[in-house]
Design an enzyme around this catalytic site. Structure first.
Site, short mmCIF file in Angstrom:
data_model
loop_
_atom_site.label_atom_id
_atom_site.label_comp_id
_atom_site.label_asym_id
_atom_site.label_seq_id
_atom_site.Cartn_x
_atom_site.Cartn_y
_atom_site.Cartn_z
N ARG A 115 -17.84 81.14 74.49
CA ARG A 115 -17.65 79.77 74.00
C ARG A 115 -18.19 79.65 72.58
O ARG A 115 -19.35 79.97 72.33
CB ARG A 115 -18.35 78.78 74.93
CG ARG A 115 -18.30 77.36 74.41
CD ARG A 115 -18.86 76.34 75.39
NE ARG A 115 -18.95 75.07 74.70
CZ ARG A 115 -20.08 74.45 74.38
NH1 ARG A 115 -21.24 74.96 74.73
NH2 ARG A 115 -20.06 73.32 73.72
N HIS A 159 -18.32 70.44 67.43
CA HIS A 159 -19.69 70.58 67.95
C HIS A 159 -20.66 70.13 66.84
O HIS A 159 -21.23 70.96 66.12
CB HIS A 159 -19.94 72.04 68.35
CG HIS A 159 -21.18 72.27 69.15
ND1 HIS A 159 -21.19 72.95 70.36
CD2 HIS A 159 -22.47 71.94 68.94
CE1 HIS A 159 -22.42 73.02 70.83
NE2 HIS A 159 -23.23 72.43 69.98
N GLU A 205 -20.84 67.04 73.70
CA GLU A 205 -21.93 66.08 73.92
C GLU A 205 -21.83 64.79 73.11
O GLU A 205 -22.77 64.44 72.36
CB GLU A 205 -23.27 66.75 73.63
CG GLU A 205 -23.56 67.95 74.50
CD GLU A 205 -24.94 68.55 74.25
OE1 GLU A 205 -25.52 68.33 73.18
OE2 GLU A 205 -25.43 69.25 75.14
N ASN A 345 -23.40 70.56 79.99
CA ASN A 345 -24.50 71.29 79.36
C ASN A 345 -25.76 70.86 80.07
O ASN A 345 -26.26 69.75 79.86
CB ASN A 345 -24.61 70.93 77.87
CG ASN A 345 -23.46 71.49 77.06
OD1 ASN A 345 -22.64 72.26 77.58
ND2 ASN A 345 -23.37 71.12 75.80
N TYR A 347 -29.70 71.56 81.17
CA TYR A 347 -30.94 72.29 80.92
C TYR A 347 -32.08 71.78 81.77
O TYR A 347 -32.92 72.55 82.21
CB TYR A 347 -31.37 72.11 79.45
CG TYR A 347 -30.48 72.76 78.43
CD1 TYR A 347 -29.31 72.14 78.00
CD2 TYR A 347 -30.81 74.00 77.89
CE1 TYR A 347 -28.50 72.74 77.04
CE2 TYR A 347 -30.01 74.60 76.93
CZ TYR A 347 -28.85 73.97 76.51
OH TYR A 347 -28.05 74.56 75.57
N GLU A 426 -23.22 75.08 79.00
CA GLU A 426 -24.50 75.53 78.43
C GLU A 426 -25.58 75.43 79.49
O GLU A 426 -25.66 74.46 80.23
CB GLU A 426 -24.94 74.64 77.25
CG GLU A 426 -24.16 74.84 75.98
CD GLU A 426 -24.62 73.92 74.85
OE1 GLU A 426 -25.80 73.53 74.82
OE2 GLU A 426 -23.76 73.59 74.01
#
Ligand code: BGC
Length: 524
Positions: A115, A159, A205, A345, A347, A426
């Site tokens: 990606r 991005h 995002e 994404n 985390y 991600e």
């Protein structure tokens, strides 16, 4: 059998039983906290994409080479005081000159997807200046060389970096004009690369971009107002909503163009990617449970409800007044079902505390100012419960290791958004220590990925339609306002020589992708 031998044997049996029982319960606790660390590639279906992620500004460098124009990040990172240690992405990981080496690295890892994002100002440096062929050539080389090695390009169109000219001319994402410029950029990408790219993501995002750029104002265009921050211009209560509104419509127009004009010929999927924090209630109180639900609606459904159902979440409509923009009937039709997949994404997780019914004070200092406002959904978020952190800290503030959050966020999206195909676009770990661990012997990063993968596999066993997983990041990169001080890479990039040095996690990923499990265990 002599009596003493018998006693001894019975005793031993008890000891063994006791040990077995406690081992089972220790193992159970361990699995509950960390997931099954023996996770294997074969726990995922055939055809599942395993890859690594990067983005253009964060790795390319070559910021004014071969006709590239200035981007918002080029300009912002050169403003004194905006980036840690005064760093910038002028050189970054020098991927522009080393992309062949990086593709070889990807190949040696054994990934089947990569990606990356396209630099808007490299392909369209000026609003009225036409396509920069050198930029197109650069991405063509990347795409062709990936495909030659059996690696699917998974391409993000936008991005975070876009031409500064669009900011200077009309205020970037605050203007509806940005929608058409984005569609023009997307069309240029579909035309130039769409014959070979099967996976497109429109925007990375939008939710986090809205917050960082327009609510707390720490990223370009760095707009905000008190109590969220101290910027010369901006309105934190309203502008994030306007910027995201324009991004959602830009996405819908580009996706529609792809579906109508290109996809039928070219095949493939288009999706949108969001920053997907999992929110859990701080206490068992009903109001905190509702606060967690609200936080999910104001952060996740903010983006996903419009592109799946055609309108903002009812929760947002309820708490926002007229400041939440409205979609026209035509726009709702355009937005509805405008994605073929959702990119998550993920985390970290946070606790959520209600600020409607109770005094808005979280139990640590991380509570973001302004939690008592509609833009934050009247939710205060925190990383501690009764002084106990939600997970192990990482190098990124407010980002703690909570593997179970992966299962929870996937299940939330599965339930609310009708189990649309999902990709984890991600997931990554930055070490809190500047040490050998950080550079090479990154055992904690390996455990992070194993445990998050284990909970992802669990969500998939329970029916979630997840089709791929990308590690952030292939290599150490320019981590936005943190400069080079945060490192997520499987490869360390030596700041002096720019050489790529594999960390232990790169070896682990390679072994994992080969399904060679015995090697896997040695890393713990
Ligand atoms: C962004 C990346 C960033 C990463 C780690 C994500 O939110 O998409 O660009 O580098 O977080 O901070």
């Amino acid at each position: 059998m002599k009596r003493s031998t018998f006693t001894c044997t019975v005793y031993n049996i008890f000891v063994i039983l006791f040990l077995l029982l406690s081992a089972t319960s220790i193992a159970k606790d361990f699995i509950e906290e960390e997931g099954d660390l023996d996770i294997k590639r074969s726990d995922f279906p055939d055809g599942f994409l395993f890859g690594a992620s990067t983005s253009s500004y964060q790795i390319e460098g070559a910021y004014l080479e071969d006709g590239k124009g200035l981007s918002n990040w080029d300009v912002f990172s050169h403003i004194e005081g905006s980036i840690e240690n005064g760093e910038n992405g002028d050189i970054a990981s020098d991927h522009y000159h080393r992309y062949m080496e990086d593709i070889e690295i990807l190949h040696s890892l054994g990934v089947n997807a990569y990606r990356f994002s396209i630099s808007w100002s490299r392909v369209l440096p000026r609003k009225f200046g036409g396509v920069n062929q050198a930029g197109v050539l650069f991405y063509n080389q990347i795409i062709d060389n990936l495909l030659l090695r059996g690696i699917e390009p998974f391409v993000t169109i936008h991005h975070s970096d876009y031409p500064q000219e669009l900011e200077d001319r009309y205020g970037g994402w605050l203007s509806t004009l940005m929608q058409d410029d984005f569609v023009h950029f997307a069309e240029t990408c579909f035309k130039s690369f769409g014959d070979r790219v099967k996976y497109w993501s429109s925007i990375n995002e939008p939710n986090l971009f809205g917050i960082l750029g327009f609510e707390i104002g720490i990223c370009p265009p760095a707009r905000c107002s008190p109590p969220f921050g101290n910027c010369p211009h901006g309105n934190s209560d309203i502008e994030p909503l306007i910027a995201v509104h324009n991004m959602l419509l830009a996405h819908a127009k580009a996706a529609n163009l792809d579906h109508m004009k290109f996809k039928r010929k070219q095949g493939g999927m288009i999706g949108i990617i969001l920053h997907a924090i999992m929110y859990k209630p701080l206490t068992e109180d009903k109001s905190d449970q509702e606060a967690a639900d609200r936080a999910l609606a104001f952060n996740i459904a903010w983006i996903l409800d419009p592109v799946v159902f055609g309108d903002y979440p009812p929760e947002m409509r309820r708490y926002h007044g007229s400041e939440l923009p409205r979609f026209s009937p035509d726009e709702r039709v355009l937005l509805r079902d405008s994605i073929d997949f959702i990119g998550l994404n993920h985390y970290a997780s946070l606790y959520a505390k209600d600020c409607i019914n109770s005094r808005c004070i979280c139990n640590d200092s991380s509570c973001i100012q302004g939690s008592d406002r509609a833009i934050r959904g009247f939710v205060c978020t925190t990383t501690e419960q009764d002084g106990v952190p939600i997970g192990e800290p990482t190098g990124m503030s407010l980002s703690f290791v909570v593997p179970r959050g992966m299962e929870e966020i996937v299940n939330y999206t599965k339930k609310r958004h009708h189990n649309k195909p999902m990709f984890v676009t991600e997931n990554g770990y930055s070490s809190p220590y500047k040490s050998f661990e950080d550079y090479q012997h990154d055992v904690k990063r390996i455990n992070y990925h194993k445990s998050y993968l284990a909970f992802l596999a669990q969500a998939m066993r329970d029916g979630a339609d997840v089709r791929g997983y990308f590690i952030w990041s292939l290599m150490d990169d320019f981590e936005w306002i943190n400069g080079y001080s945060l490192r997520y890479g499987l490869y360390h990039v030596d700041p002096r020589t720019l050489n790529r040095i594999p960390k232990l996690s790169a070896n682990w990923y390679r072994d994992f992708l080969r399904n060679s499990n015995s090697l896997n265990k040695n890393y713990i």
